[in-house]
Scaffold this active site. Structure first.
Site, PDB file in Angstrom:
ATOM      1  N   HIS A 193       1.101  -1.340   0.023  1.00  0.00           N
ATOM      2  CA  HIS A 193       0.301  -0.359  -0.164  1.00  0.00           C
ATOM      3  C   HIS A 193       0.800   0.777  -0.103  1.00  0.00           C
ATOM      4  O   HIS A 193       1.816   1.403   0.447  1.00  0.00           O
ATOM      5  CB  HIS A 193      -0.853  -0.234   1.072  1.00  0.00           C
ATOM      6  CG  HIS A 193      -1.824   1.120   1.139  1.00  0.00           C
ATOM      7  ND1 HIS A 193      -1.877   2.421   1.194  1.00  0.00           N
ATOM      8  CD2 HIS A 193      -3.405   0.875   1.199  1.00  0.00           C
ATOM      9  CE1 HIS A 193      -3.011   2.822   1.698  1.00  0.00           C
ATOM     10  NE2 HIS A 193      -4.349   2.029   0.513  1.00  0.00           N
ATOM     11  N   LEU A 228     -10.874  -3.839   3.058  1.00  0.00           N
ATOM     12  CA  LEU A 228      -9.921  -2.988   2.270  1.00  0.00           C
ATOM     13  C   LEU A 228      -8.794  -2.244   2.783  1.00  0.00           C
ATOM     14  O   LEU A 228      -9.286  -1.556   3.886  1.00  0.00           O
ATOM     15  CB  LEU A 228     -10.589  -2.271   0.902  1.00  0.00           C
ATOM     16  CG  LEU A 228      -9.351  -1.415   0.100  1.00  0.00           C
ATOM     17  CD1 LEU A 228      -9.341  -2.295  -0.667  1.00  0.00           C
ATOM     18  CD2 LEU A 228     -11.008  -0.204  -0.574  1.00  0.00           C
ATOM     19  N   ASP A 229      -7.192  -2.432   2.698  1.00  0.00           N
ATOM     20  CA  ASP A 229      -6.342  -1.834   3.235  1.00  0.00           C
ATOM     21  C   ASP A 229      -6.016  -2.489   4.857  1.00  0.00           C
ATOM     22  O   ASP A 229      -5.826  -1.290   6.122  1.00  0.00           O
ATOM     23  CB  ASP A 229      -6.204  -1.003   3.260  1.00  0.00           C
ATOM     24  CG  ASP A 229      -5.671  -0.614   1.334  1.00  0.00           C
ATOM     25  OD1 ASP A 229      -5.192  -1.705   0.685  1.00  0.00           O
ATOM     26  OD2 ASP A 229      -6.196   0.607   1.266  1.00  0.00           O
ATOM     27  N   GLU A 230      -6.647  -3.308   5.746  1.00  0.00           N
ATOM     28  CA  GLU A 230      -7.124  -3.378   6.343  1.00  0.00           C
ATOM     29  C   GLU A 230      -6.374  -4.807   7.310  1.00  0.00           C
ATOM     30  O   GLU A 230      -6.544  -5.373   8.327  1.00  0.00           O
ATOM     31  CB  GLU A 230      -8.681  -3.577   7.370  1.00  0.00           C
ATOM     32  CG  GLU A 230      -9.303  -1.991   7.270  1.00  0.00           C
ATOM     33  CD  GLU A 230      -8.442  -1.023   7.919  1.00  0.00           C
ATOM     34  OE1 GLU A 230      -8.022  -1.087   8.987  1.00  0.00           O
ATOM     35  OE2 GLU A 230      -9.258   0.312   7.794  1.00  0.00           O
TER      36      GLU A 230
END
Length: 285
Positions: A193, A228-230
């Site tokens: 990310h 998402l992105d966690e």
């Protein structure tokens, strides 16, 4: 000269007395030598984690170790796995149009800095087809639209199964995997990310960081989950910027950081140094 490890034993369990001694005795009884040992007791969760790198007799196999170690594992209710380091993990790299992470991974693999076999490069664009084929790596173009997402992911899973892929690396693959696919591939997908999570999620993070006048740009490598992105974070890093840097400067520094962080996370995973602890990770370095 210190011997090189042939196997890695990973253990997770409820913390209690006697685990380390029992594990060490079992390893010694199989004529194995401990090359490296790391352990961590999480006081918050009461969980115990252990990574043991071992070398054993030439005749030792996963099956023979499992048979001998099972009584100890059962007695202490261990969650455990033994990995053969002599077998390189098979990795699929997925990319869109930004090739900095892909190029770095291919170079590190070709120079044996990453102990993996790249089975293929998969992309929703053809931008990096020649680059992959130059390395002798099969390239698959899987275009995607909202209407064809399920069909594209079905083809992707077919490739994963055919190639017996152990790890999928999202090297700036600019598509969100469906919840269903994330669950199927749980613990087997690493994403990079372009931000020091949880800051600056979403589109144009470097532009947003520039507008905020940040003094550092960062990157985060994490396991992919339906959130998402966690997903659990494996590793992060930053580079220093200042008021004179342009958006382009931030992007250039950020891409260097992304490549470095992703390669580090992949190497940790390939060496079986990452263990999940709920939504967090234990990383043995």
């Amino acid at each position: 000269m210190q011997k090189t490890a042939d196997f890695v034993l990973l253990i997770a369990t409820e913390d209690r007395k006697g685990i380390v001694a029992a594990v060490a005795n079992s390893i010694a009884s199989q004529d194995c030598n401990i090359v490296e040992n790391s352990q961590f007791g999480d006081a918050y969760t009461g969980r115990f984690f252990m990574r043991v790198a071992i070398c054993g007799p030439q005749a030792m196999t996963i099956e023979s170790f499992t048979e001998a170690f099972t009584p100890v594992a059962t007695a202490f209710r261990l969650e455990w796995r033994i990995h053969d380091l002599r077998r390189k993990l098979k990795a699929m790299i997925m990319v869109s149009q930004g090739g900095h992470c892909l190029n770095d991974l291919l170079y590190r693999t070709s120079t044996n800095r990453l102990p993996m076999e790249v089975t293929s490069v998969v992309s929703n664009h053809t931008t990096w087809q020649r680059r992959a084929e130059h390395e002798g790596v099969p390239f698959y173009h899987l275009p995607i639209t909202p209407e064809t997402k399920l069909e594209q992911e079905a083809r992707l899973m077919q490739l994963v199964e055919e190639q017996e892929v152990d790890l999928i690396i999202l090297a700036r693959y600019m598509q969100v995997l469906s919840d269903q696919l994330c669950r199927k591939l749980d613990g087997r997908v690493i994403n990079i990310h372009h931000s020091f999570l949880p800051g600056f999620k979403g589109a144009k993070p470097y532009h947003r960081a520039y507008e905020r006048g940040v003094k550092m740009v960062g990157a985060t490598a994490h396991y992919v989950t339906p959130d998402l992105d966690e997903g659990p974070i494996i590793t992060q890093d930053v580079s220093i910027v200042d008021h004179a840097d342009t958006v382009e400067d931030l992007i250039a520094q950020g891409q260097d950081t992304e490549s470095r962080v992703l390669a580090r996370a992949v190497k940790l995973h390939l060496e079986h140094r990452v263990m999940l602890n709920g939504s967090r990770t234990i990383v043995f370095k």
